[in-house]
Design a protein around this motif. Structure first.
Motif, PDB file in Angstrom:
ATOM      1  N   ASN A  32     -21.261 -42.843  89.575  1.00  0.00           N
ATOM      2  CA  ASN A  32     -21.319 -41.814  88.535  1.00  0.00           C
ATOM      3  C   ASN A  32     -22.550 -40.942  88.768  1.00  0.00           C
ATOM      4  O   ASN A  32     -23.553 -41.391  89.302  1.00  0.00           O
ATOM      5  CB  ASN A  32     -21.399 -42.478  87.152  1.00  0.00           C
ATOM      6  CG  ASN A  32     -21.189 -41.489  86.023  1.00  0.00           C
ATOM      7  OD1 ASN A  32     -20.251 -40.686  86.058  1.00  0.00           O
ATOM      8  ND2 ASN A  32     -22.047 -41.496  85.024  1.00  0.00           N
ATOM      9  N   THR A  35     -26.320 -35.118  84.980  1.00  0.00           N
ATOM     10  CA  THR A  35     -27.375 -34.116  85.138  1.00  0.00           C
ATOM     11  C   THR A  35     -28.595 -34.543  84.332  1.00  0.00           C
ATOM     12  O   THR A  35     -28.464 -34.987  83.190  1.00  0.00           O
ATOM     13  CB  THR A  35     -26.858 -32.755  84.630  1.00  0.00           C
ATOM     14  OG1 THR A  35     -25.670 -32.449  85.367  1.00  0.00           O
ATOM     15  CG2 THR A  35     -27.875 -31.654  84.811  1.00  0.00           C
ATOM     16  N   GLY A  37     -32.661 -33.208  83.238  1.00  0.00           N
ATOM     17  CA  GLY A  37     -33.645 -32.136  83.231  1.00  0.00           C
ATOM     18  C   GLY A  37     -35.059 -32.677  83.092  1.00  0.00           C
ATOM     19  O   GLY A  37     -36.027 -31.951  83.257  1.00  0.00           O
ATOM     20  N   ALA A  53     -35.492 -40.205  82.494  1.00  0.00           N
ATOM     21  CA  ALA A  53     -35.397 -40.477  81.053  1.00  0.00           C
ATOM     22  C   ALA A  53     -33.934 -40.350  80.646  1.00  0.00           C
ATOM     23  O   ALA A  53     -33.340 -39.273  80.758  1.00  0.00           O
ATOM     24  CB  ALA A  53     -36.251 -39.463  80.286  1.00  0.00           C
ATOM     25  N   ARG A  55     -30.922 -41.239  77.721  1.00  0.00           N
ATOM     26  CA  ARG A  55     -30.632 -41.690  76.342  1.00  0.00           C
ATOM     27  C   ARG A  55     -29.636 -42.860  76.379  1.00  0.00           C
ATOM     28  O   ARG A  55     -28.776 -42.926  77.255  1.00  0.00           O
ATOM     29  CB  ARG A  55     -30.051 -40.543  75.517  1.00  0.00           C
ATOM     30  CG  ARG A  55     -31.066 -39.451  75.240  1.00  0.00           C
ATOM     31  CD  ARG A  55     -30.599 -38.571  74.101  1.00  0.00           C
ATOM     32  NE  ARG A  55     -31.303 -37.317  74.070  1.00  0.00           N
ATOM     33  CZ  ARG A  55     -32.133 -36.943  73.075  1.00  0.00           C
ATOM     34  NH1 ARG A  55     -32.347 -37.739  72.050  1.00  0.00           N
ATOM     35  NH2 ARG A  55     -32.728 -35.766  73.120  1.00  0.00           N
ATOM     36  N   ARG A  58     -25.696 -42.583  76.996  1.00  0.00           N
ATOM     37  CA  ARG A  58     -25.093 -42.140  78.262  1.00  0.00           C
ATOM     38  C   ARG A  58     -24.415 -43.321  78.966  1.00  0.00           C
ATOM     39  O   ARG A  58     -24.960 -44.436  79.012  1.00  0.00           O
ATOM     40  CB  ARG A  58     -26.160 -41.579  79.222  1.00  0.00           C
ATOM     41  CG  ARG A  58     -27.131 -40.597  78.631  1.00  0.00           C
ATOM     42  CD  ARG A  58     -26.475 -39.314  78.204  1.00  0.00           C
ATOM     43  NE  ARG A  58     -27.472 -38.358  77.761  1.00  0.00           N
ATOM     44  CZ  ARG A  58     -27.404 -37.699  76.614  1.00  0.00           C
ATOM     45  NH1 ARG A  58     -26.375 -37.864  75.794  1.00  0.00           N
ATOM     46  NH2 ARG A  58     -28.345 -36.829  76.289  1.00  0.00           N
ATOM     47  N   HIS A  59     -23.282 -43.038  79.587  1.00  0.00           N
ATOM     48  CA  HIS A  59     -22.593 -44.041  80.413  1.00  0.00           C
ATOM     49  C   HIS A  59     -23.551 -44.541  81.504  1.00  0.00           C
ATOM     50  O   HIS A  59     -23.590 -45.744  81.823  1.00  0.00           O
ATOM     51  CB  HIS A  59     -21.349 -43.387  81.015  1.00  0.00           C
ATOM     52  CG  HIS A  59     -20.536 -44.297  81.872  1.00  0.00           C
ATOM     53  ND1 HIS A  59     -19.984 -45.472  81.401  1.00  0.00           N
ATOM     54  CD2 HIS A  59     -20.181 -44.213  83.185  1.00  0.00           C
ATOM     55  CE1 HIS A  59     -19.331 -46.062  82.388  1.00  0.00           C
ATOM     56  NE2 HIS A  59     -19.439 -45.324  83.471  1.00  0.00           N
ATOM     57  N   THR A  60     -24.309 -43.644  82.063  1.00  0.00           N
ATOM     58  CA  THR A  60     -25.256 -43.963  83.133  1.00  0.00           C
ATOM     59  C   THR A  60     -26.259 -45.039  82.702  1.00  0.00           C
ATOM     60  O   THR A  60     -26.710 -45.843  83.533  1.00  0.00           O
ATOM     61  CB  THR A  60     -26.016 -42.674  83.529  1.00  0.00           C
ATOM     62  OG1 THR A  60     -25.044 -41.707  83.956  1.00  0.00           O
ATOM     63  CG2 THR A  60     -27.018 -42.895  84.625  1.00  0.00           C
ATOM     64  N   GLY A  88     -23.296 -32.666  83.317  1.00  0.00           N
ATOM     65  CA  GLY A  88     -24.174 -32.722  82.154  1.00  0.00           C
ATOM     66  C   GLY A  88     -23.446 -32.621  80.824  1.00  0.00           C
ATOM     67  O   GLY A  88     -24.086 -32.646  79.766  1.00  0.00           O
ATOM     68  N   ARG A  90     -19.710 -33.848  80.719  1.00  0.00           N
ATOM     69  CA  ARG A  90     -18.632 -34.841  80.747  1.00  0.00           C
ATOM     70  C   ARG A  90     -19.247 -36.223  80.962  1.00  0.00           C
ATOM     71  O   ARG A  90     -20.279 -36.352  81.608  1.00  0.00           O
ATOM     72  CB  ARG A  90     -17.654 -34.555  81.900  1.00  0.00           C
ATOM     73  CG  ARG A  90     -17.186 -33.115  82.027  1.00  0.00           C
ATOM     74  CD  ARG A  90     -16.087 -32.747  81.056  1.00  0.00           C
ATOM     75  NE  ARG A  90     -14.888 -33.544  81.200  1.00  0.00           N
ATOM     76  CZ  ARG A  90     -13.844 -33.231  81.973  1.00  0.00           C
ATOM     77  NH1 ARG A  90     -13.871 -32.147  82.718  1.00  0.00           N
ATOM     78  NH2 ARG A  90     -12.768 -34.004  81.983  1.00  0.00           N
ATOM     79  N   SER A  91     -18.560 -37.232  80.452  1.00  0.00           N
ATOM     80  CA  SER A  91     -19.077 -38.593  80.629  1.00  0.00           C
ATOM     81  C   SER A  91     -18.241 -39.368  81.635  1.00  0.00           C
ATOM     82  O   SER A  91     -17.010 -39.277  81.634  1.00  0.00           O
ATOM     83  CB  SER A  91     -19.082 -39.349  79.297  1.00  0.00           C
ATOM     84  OG  SER A  91     -19.524 -40.685  79.539  1.00  0.00           O
ATOM     85  N   GLY A  92     -18.916 -40.171  82.424  1.00  0.00           N
ATOM     86  CA  GLY A  92     -18.247 -41.055  83.366  1.00  0.00           C
ATOM     87  C   GLY A  92     -17.372 -42.099  82.688  1.00  0.00           C
ATOM     88  O   GLY A  92     -16.550 -42.732  83.336  1.00  0.00           O
ATOM     89  N   LYS A  97     -16.354 -38.313  87.921  1.00  0.00           N
ATOM     90  CA  LYS A  97     -16.984 -37.041  88.298  1.00  0.00           C
ATOM     91  C   LYS A  97     -16.979 -36.816  89.807  1.00  0.00           C
ATOM     92  O   LYS A  97     -17.270 -35.725  90.266  1.00  0.00           O
ATOM     93  CB  LYS A  97     -18.412 -36.978  87.744  1.00  0.00           C
ATOM     94  CG  LYS A  97     -18.465 -37.061  86.219  1.00  0.00           C
ATOM     95  CD  LYS A  97     -19.865 -36.834  85.695  1.00  0.00           C
ATOM     96  CE  LYS A  97     -20.068 -37.531  84.371  1.00  0.00           C
ATOM     97  NZ  LYS A  97     -21.432 -37.384  83.851  1.00  0.00           N
TER      98      LYS A  97
HETATM   99  C1  LIG Z   1     -29.331 -29.292  82.127  1.00  0.00           C
HETATM  100  C2  LIG Z   1     -29.095 -30.656  81.521  1.00  0.00           C
HETATM  101  C3  LIG Z   1     -30.113 -31.585  81.530  1.00  0.00           C
HETATM  102  C4  LIG Z   1     -29.925 -32.862  80.960  1.00  0.00           C
HETATM  103  N1  LIG Z   1     -30.951 -33.771  81.008  1.00  0.00           N
HETATM  104  C5  LIG Z   1     -30.767 -35.018  80.506  1.00  0.00           C
HETATM  105  C6  LIG Z   1     -31.812 -36.000  80.626  1.00  0.00           C
HETATM  106  O1  LIG Z   1     -32.884 -35.788  81.211  1.00  0.00           O
HETATM  107  N2  LIG Z   1     -31.581 -37.217  80.048  1.00  0.00           N
HETATM  108  C7  LIG Z   1     -30.402 -37.529  79.393  1.00  0.00           C
HETATM  109  O2  LIG Z   1     -30.251 -38.650  78.889  1.00  0.00           O
HETATM  110  N3  LIG Z   1     -29.389 -36.606  79.311  1.00  0.00           N
HETATM  111  C8  LIG Z   1     -29.540 -35.380  79.869  1.00  0.00           C
HETATM  112  N4  LIG Z   1     -28.515 -34.463  79.824  1.00  0.00           N
HETATM  113  C9  LIG Z   1     -27.229 -34.842  79.217  1.00  0.00           C
HETATM  114  C10 LIG Z   1     -26.343 -35.691  80.161  1.00  0.00           C
HETATM  115  O3  LIG Z   1     -26.297 -35.144  81.458  1.00  0.00           O
HETATM  116  C11 LIG Z   1     -24.901 -35.740  79.582  1.00  0.00           C
HETATM  117  O4  LIG Z   1     -24.913 -36.368  78.310  1.00  0.00           O
HETATM  118  C12 LIG Z   1     -23.909 -36.415  80.525  1.00  0.00           C
HETATM  119  O5  LIG Z   1     -22.608 -36.078  80.086  1.00  0.00           O
HETATM  120  C13 LIG Z   1     -24.064 -37.927  80.569  1.00  0.00           C
HETATM  121  O6  LIG Z   1     -23.139 -38.427  81.496  1.00  0.00           O
HETATM  122  P1  LIG Z   1     -22.643 -39.955  81.532  1.00  0.00           P
HETATM  123  O7  LIG Z   1     -22.099 -40.298  80.148  1.00  0.00           O
HETATM  124  O8  LIG Z   1     -21.597 -39.967  82.592  1.00  0.00           O
HETATM  125  O9  LIG Z   1     -23.834 -40.779  81.875  1.00  0.00           O
HETATM  126  C14 LIG Z   1     -28.677 -33.200  80.379  1.00  0.00           C
HETATM  127  C15 LIG Z   1     -27.638 -32.252  80.384  1.00  0.00           C
HETATM  128  C16 LIG Z   1     -27.834 -30.994  80.952  1.00  0.00           C
HETATM  129  C17 LIG Z   1     -26.699 -30.001  80.964  1.00  0.00           C
END
Ligand SMILES: Cc1cc2nc3c(=O)[nH]c(=O)nc-3n(C[C@H](O)[C@H](O)[C@H](O)COP(=O)(O)O)c2cc1C
Length: 168
Positions: A32, A35, A37, A53, A55, A58-60, A88, A90-92, A97
């Motif tokens: 997976n 994104t 930041g 960092a 949250r 997140r699936h990750t 950033g 969609r979720s895995g 992805k």
């Molecule tokens: C530009 C951008 C930066 C992001 N940075 C973070 C980050 O640093 N930490 C975080 O937990 N989520 C961040 N997100 C949100 C996750 O990428 C987003 O919730 C993602 O769908 C999680 O994917 P997952 O559920 O497959 O893990 C960011 C999203 C975007 C568009």
């Protein structure tokens, strides 16, 4: 593949995190990418370290906790705006992805997490410390603006085991 000093790509990596993001990749049963930041490159315990960092929702997050490994892939020649927006939002949990959404998983050198083939700069990391942010120690302004739900980021401190550039 061209090995580089982890300090060499630092400015480029931080600039990408500030403007569009980079890919945080995990392995496990299904690779997976998400994104990110936020992230910090530095030095601790006598090792080069990349801190990400993530949250808890997140699936990750769960995969990172289970596998203890991750990679960070940085877009270089192509901005990959659509792919970063997709990874950033969609979720895995719901979508693969790496299947038909414009991202290609390529095996890393040292860890089980993949790298993103469309990116030209990569960090391979093994987690040294997992640390949840503590709202009690946070400035009221940061708490109010970032954590109304108290869903504090978890910090994953990864030793940078490898840093290299690939041709895109
Ligand atoms: C530009 C951008 C930066 C992001 N940075 C973070 C980050 O640093 N930490 C975080 O937990 N989520 C961040 N997100 C949100 C996750 O990428 C987003 O919730 C993602 O769908 C999680 O994917 P997952 O559920 O497959 O893990 C960011 C999203 C975007 C568009």
């Amino acid at each position: 593949m061209q090995r580089v000093d982890f300090l060499d790509g630092m400015r480029e990596t931080v600039a990408r995190m500030m403007h569009g993001g980079v890919f945080l990749n995990v392995g496990g049963e299904k690779p997976n990418a998400m994104t990110i930041g936020w992230g910090w490159i530095g030095y601790a315990w006598g090792k080069p370290v990349f801190v990400v960092a993530v949250r808890p929702q997140r699936h990750t997050h769960g995969i990172l906790c289970r596998t203890g490994e991750f990679t960070v892939s940085v877009p270089t020649s192509q901005p990959l705006r659509a792919e970063l927006a997709m990874a950033g939002t969609r979720s895995g949990r719901d979508v693969d992805k790496f299947a038909g959404l414009g991202l290609t998983a390529r095996p890393a050198q040292l860890v089980g997490a993949p790298i993103v083939a469309e990116c030209g700069l990569h960090y391979e990391c093994r987690t040294l410390l997992v640390q949840e942010m503590d709202g009690a120690c946070m400035s009221p302004e940061v708490l109010r603006t970032n954590y109304p739900e108290h869903d504090f980021h978890t910090l994953f401190f990864g030793e940078i085991a490898g840093c290299y550039r690939t041709r895109v």
